[in-house]
Write an enzyme that holds these catalytic residues in place. Structure first.
Site, mmCIF file in Angstrom:
data_model
loop_
_atom_site.group_PDB
_atom_site.id
_atom_site.type_symbol
_atom_site.label_atom_id
_atom_site.label_comp_id
_atom_site.label_asym_id
_atom_site.label_seq_id
_atom_site.Cartn_x
_atom_site.Cartn_y
_atom_site.Cartn_z
ATOM 1 N N ASN A 1 0.769 -1.255 -0.342
ATOM 2 C CA ASN A 1 0.488 0.092 0.053
ATOM 3 C C ASN A 1 0.970 1.141 0.109
ATOM 4 O O ASN A 1 0.869 1.976 0.438
ATOM 5 C CB ASN A 1 -1.150 0.344 1.346
ATOM 6 C CG ASN A 1 -0.688 0.055 2.461
ATOM 7 O OD1 ASN A 1 0.829 -0.225 2.623
ATOM 8 N ND2 ASN A 1 -0.957 0.559 3.582
ATOM 9 N N ASP B 1 3.147 -5.961 11.580
ATOM 10 C CA ASP B 1 2.782 -4.788 11.557
ATOM 11 C C ASP B 1 2.895 -3.039 11.782
ATOM 12 O O ASP B 1 2.424 -1.521 11.175
ATOM 13 C CB ASP B 1 1.059 -4.832 11.092
ATOM 14 C CG ASP B 1 0.032 -4.043 10.798
ATOM 15 O OD1 ASP B 1 0.750 -3.433 10.067
ATOM 16 O OD2 ASP B 1 -1.049 -3.999 11.000
HETATM 17 ZN ZN ZN Z 1 -4.093 -4.900 7.897
#
Ligand code: ZN
Length: 425
Positions: A90, A303
């Site tokens: 992303n 993350d």
């Molecule tokens: Zn995610």
């Protein structure tokens, strides 16, 4: 190339031994090794682990180099004991073509601090409308094997099915950000007692569990590999347990923050605790820890989500979700699991390397093995100071907390990226 003689180190918690690193590999192990040409590292009291592997890192380049670059994120990773990270798609532009994934891969090689393995987008522009060029990304120099729209869920079941079918040909994996978008519209935090008390719109556990249930059935039907990103609820653990018992080829990750923090943190209204999926309840944390121990959850993934100050230090409702993770993950794992070194090596190195298909990573230090390893001081305790982090961003939820463990050295193919706890370059 300098040789290194690591003296008196405990390899994955075993009895102290010496480790000779030469020509990019572990050349020898055993007590009382000699190598006159080697630089000696006294590793008494230290533990050697296979270099950690992160399956879920946001490096923000291209597009948001003010928040992180491939180089700054790689340095943060090395300081956290990592030798390989998988970079989420992303970015801006989105990593949905061979050109963008090759750019990220090349930037990783130029930085030379960890192996950067790009993840490709599942759908064009992460828009969830049509499949990206999965085959072209797989065939590119970056050899992409993991595809994810992370940040967004692949909500359309027909698209998800086609993606699973497509990657089967080259043993690829679809990594799903499990969030039924209709159930989380306007959500600010976990839906429960605390959200009711604070009057904030809730993100219900079922929004995650419903997508995982659907996707394990799709993966079973297609016979493809599915990976579930950042599992956060006790109910998700039960769905995964059921799927694994049926033999579905599903793997799952949990983040350090979901293993440690709860939705009570939202009551501070400090946006550093805003993350997606949100922090859950204490009983979810208990279930996630048990699942990590018994293997229903395969790995810890960070993350790592750096954000610029203006995107994070604002009102809760406007703050971007996400937290830093690379430089603190091992400390959180030590805090949560204790010195279970074999389990830590499995969940943070061997299993993620297997899922990502990263050759030379996730292998315990032994003669002939590529010297991708990290040395940990388990007795050290450190206070987390955001200003001292190598990341370009400062959004750590552990600021000024005292955490156990310190990375003393990291080696990538025999070359130190970290020595004496400091980045080499
Ligand atoms: Zn995610």
């Amino acid at each position: 190339m300098t040789a290194y003689l690591v003296r008196n180190v405990s390899v994955v918690g075993g009895a102290p031994t010496d480790l000779l690193i030469r020509d990019g590999a572990v050349a020898e192990t055993g007590a009382g090794l000699t190598a006159p040409d080697a630089t000696v590292i006294d590793a008494t009291g230290l533990v050697a682990l296979p270099g950690l592997v992160d399956l879920h890192t946001h490096l923000r380049e291209p597009g948001r180099e003010d928040a992180e670059t491939v180089e700054s994120g790689s340095r943060a990773a090395a300081l956290g004991g990592y030798t390989a990270v998988c970079a989420m798609a992303n970015t801006s532009p989105v990593a949905d073509t061979a050109g963008v994934v090759e750019q990220v891969w090349r930037l990783g090689r130029e930085a030379g601090l960890v192996d950067v393995q790009p993840i490709g987008a599942v759908t064009v522009g992460l828009a969830g409308e049509r499949l990206a060029e999965l085959g072209a990304m797989a065939d590119s120099a970056a050899r992409v094997r993991i595809f994810s729209d992370d940040g967004h869920c692949v909500a359309d079941p027909k698209l998800m099915r086609r993606a699973l079918e497509y990657v089967k040909a080259f043993d690829g994996v679809i990594a799903q950000h499990a969030e039924e978008p209709r159930l989380t519209e306007g959500a600010q935090m976990h839906e429960g007692e605390v959200s009711t008390r604070l009057g904030l719109t809730g993100w219900p556990a079922v929004a995650e569990e419903a997508i995982i249930a659907r996707d394990v059935l799709l993966a079973e039907h297609v016979g493809s590999r599915l990976h579930i990103c950042h599992v956060s609820t006790a109910g998700s653990v039960e769905v995964l347990r059921h799927a694994k018992a049926r033999g579905v080829k599903v793997t799952a990750e949990v983040t350090p923050h979901h293993l440690l923090l709860t939705d009570e943190k939202a009551a501070t209204y400090d946006p550093v605790y805003k993350v997606n999926p949100p922090l859950r309840t204490a009983s979810d944390v208990t279930a996630l820890r048990a699942a990590l121990a018994d293997g229903v959850i395969d790995i810890i993934a960070t993350d790592h989500a750096p954000h610029a100050v203006e995107d994070k230090e604002c009102e809760w409702a406007y703050a971007r979700p996400g937290m830093l993770g690379l430089e603190t993950a091992l400390s959180i794992a030590l805090d949560v699991l204790g010195p279970q070194w074999d389990l830590i090596a499995e969940r943070m190195s061997r299993a993620p390397a297997r899922i990502a298909g990263l050759d030379g990573h996730g292998v315990d230090p032994a003669p002939g093995v590529p010297a991708n390893l990290t040395l940990v001081d388990p007795a050290a305790r450190r206070v987390i100071e955001p200003a001292e982090l190598a990341s370009r961003s400062r959004n750590t939820p552990y600021a000024r907390m005292t955490l156990p463990g310190r990375i003393v050295a990291t080696f990538l193919r025999g070359e130190p990226t970290v020595l004496d706890g400091k980045a080499v370059k």
